[in-house]
Enzyme design. Structure first.
Site, PDB file in Angstrom:
ATOM      1  N   GLU A 224       0.836  -1.197   0.000  1.00 48.43           N
ATOM      2  CA  GLU A 224       0.000   0.000   0.000  1.00 48.43           C
ATOM      3  C   GLU A 224       0.876   1.254   0.000  1.00 48.43           C
ATOM      4  O   GLU A 224       1.936   1.259   0.622  1.00 48.43           O
ATOM      5  CB  GLU A 224      -0.901  -0.011   1.248  1.00 48.43           C
ATOM      6  CG  GLU A 224      -1.725  -1.282   1.356  1.00 48.43           C
ATOM      7  CD  GLU A 224      -2.348  -1.507   2.723  1.00 48.43           C
ATOM      8  OE1 GLU A 224      -2.607  -0.513   3.438  1.00 48.43           O
ATOM      9  OE2 GLU A 224      -2.575  -2.672   3.093  1.00 48.43           O
ATOM     10  N   GLU A 335      -9.778   5.620   2.930  1.00 51.60           N
ATOM     11  CA  GLU A 335     -10.115   4.796   4.098  1.00 51.60           C
ATOM     12  C   GLU A 335     -10.079   5.675   5.339  1.00 51.60           C
ATOM     13  O   GLU A 335      -9.204   6.541   5.469  1.00 51.60           O
ATOM     14  CB  GLU A 335      -9.103   3.659   4.249  1.00 51.60           C
ATOM     15  CG  GLU A 335      -9.295   2.805   5.494  1.00 51.60           C
ATOM     16  CD  GLU A 335      -8.217   1.731   5.654  1.00 51.60           C
ATOM     17  OE1 GLU A 335      -8.196   1.084   6.716  1.00 51.60           O
ATOM     18  OE2 GLU A 335      -7.394   1.549   4.733  1.00 51.60           O
TER      19      GLU A 335
END
Length: 420
Positions: A224, A335
């Protein structure tokens, strides 16, 4: 009888006094021992995180950036990397052989170019890498010394088969675009940078791309990269460049940035976890960053590039099981953590804190999203899906055009009349 009974009694026998004092001494000793053990634990962790520096730079935001010799970086604490020969450049770059001149060519000066705050006070010399120094307070903010620098379990958005119980249990919410059903060897995106407001210190807001392999169970592999605001991790509300990796669904492996052994950095200019500046403003100038992660077809390592200039380093192939071959899903998006601390949905913002329909200059975006295919070519993703747990809190809308390729606007304010 309990110690409290003797200690609070009006008439004390000598036995009671002794018993009471012994109890207090025993409790006091245990507390001192526990505090002493924690202090030792923290000191050992700080020694492990903070390598000897060739030079240190004080950033205007309060960070200290240590210029650590490239061969002394945290990655080499890993037992499998003791004799590793650092690969100073990838063999291949998407669309062909790696061309150092092409990648490191300085871009034309633009009004919306982004830098890191510490650059204002200096740069790291060649053969070193910049490492954000970990402070005692950073470690003490974590739920435990061992969990410092790690995400909580089960934080990956699970499109199409989202289980409401999983959403509630993890407390993480997403607004993403994704592709699946093929073999992927990398992904790229240009990501709009903001400074979202965070309601609780234990919450965060991030925008990133995910390179995923395996199932969504205990064996999940993930790489990520993007930007985040995380008061718990960094002690402030600055927008920071970050990376993360795990090979077992965030259980025992992986971490943010360079807070464990794994990622091997080769670049002396960009510090993982350092503030990026400036950020976009509502109805004002817009700033974005480009991130490319790809698998070198010859060596098998996963490389990361920031902007057009900086090849940062790589995750060695041996760290992963499924990603040792290829990724099975790519995700791009936002997120947040929703802790519901007061029984209401968090007001932590995602992206700019505005819903996608507000468009450019107001909502946050990802543009020019691409995947790397098995021929090492960057191409437009096919069959893009979108996913969000609660679209009235955070939403996502995709589109495509000539300048931006495939893009999407995403984000939202969290708590609002339709998201109580």
């Amino acid at each position: 009888m309990g110690v409290g009974h003797f200690c609070s009694g009006m008439t004390w026998t000598s036995f009671a006094v002794i018993f009471c004092l012994c109890g207090l001494i025993s409790l006091s000793s245990a507390a001192r021992l526990s505090a002493s053990r924690q202090k030792l634990d923290v000191q050992q962790h700080l020694k492990r995180f903070n390598k000897p520096a060739v030079k240190s730079i004080k950033s205007p935001d309060g960070d200290i950036i240590d210029c650590v010799h490239i061969s002394h970086q945290p990655a080499f604490d890993h037992p499998f990397l003791k004799d590793h020969k650092i690969q100073m450049r990838p063999t291949y770059h998407p669309e062909g052989l790696f061309d150092e001149n092409k990648v490191s060519e300085k871009p034309k000066e633009r009004s919306n170019s982004i830098t890191q705050m510490w650059h204002l006070n200096g740069r790291c010399p060649e053969d070193t890498i910049p490492v954000r120094r970990t402070k005692k307070d950073d470690v003490l903010r974590a739920s435990s010394v061992k969990r410092y620098g790690r995400k909580k379990h089960r934080t990956i958005p699970k499109p199409r088969s989202a289980d409401p119980d999983l959403v509630n249990e993890s407390g993480h919410q997403h607004a993403i675009a994704y592709v699946e059903g093929d073999k992927y060897y990398g992904a790229k995106a240009t990501i709009n940078v903001w400074e979202p407001k965070i309601q609780q210190p234990n919450e965060f807001s991030l925008s990133q791309l995910w390179i995923l392999g395996g199932s969504f169970g205990q064996d999940l592999n993930s790489i990520e990269a993007g930007w985040q605001v995380s008061p718990d991790l960094y002690g402030d509300n600055n927008t920071r460049l970050f990376t993360y990796w795990t090979s077992d669904a965030y259980q025992a492996t992986g971490c943010y940035n360079l807070l464990c052994s794994g990622f091997i950095q080769i670049n002396s200019q960009i510090a993982m976890g350092a503030s990026i500046s400036p950020v976009s403003g509502y109805r004002n100038s817009q700033y974005d960053i480009s991130i490319l992660v790809w698998k070198d077809p010859k060596e098998g390592h996963w490389w990361m590039q920031f902007g057009n200039d900086y090849v940062l380093g790589y995750w060695p192939a041996f760290l992963f099981s499924y990603l040792a071959d290829s990724a099975s899903m790519i995700e791009w998006g936002g997120e947040v953590v929703n802790s519901e601390s007061d029984g209401q949905h968090t007001s932590t913002q995602m992206g700019s804190g505005r819903f996608p329909e507000e468009g450019f200059g107001k909502a946050s975006y990802f543009r020019n999203i691409q995947v790397v295919d098995d021929s090492n070519n960057l191409k437009a993703p096919k069959g893009i899906g979108t996913f969000t747990e609660k679209s009235n809190c955070y939403d996502v809308q995709t589109g495509s055009n000539g300048d931006w390729g495939h893009y999407f606007y995403y984000g939202g304010p969290g708590r609002n009349p339709n998201c109580p």
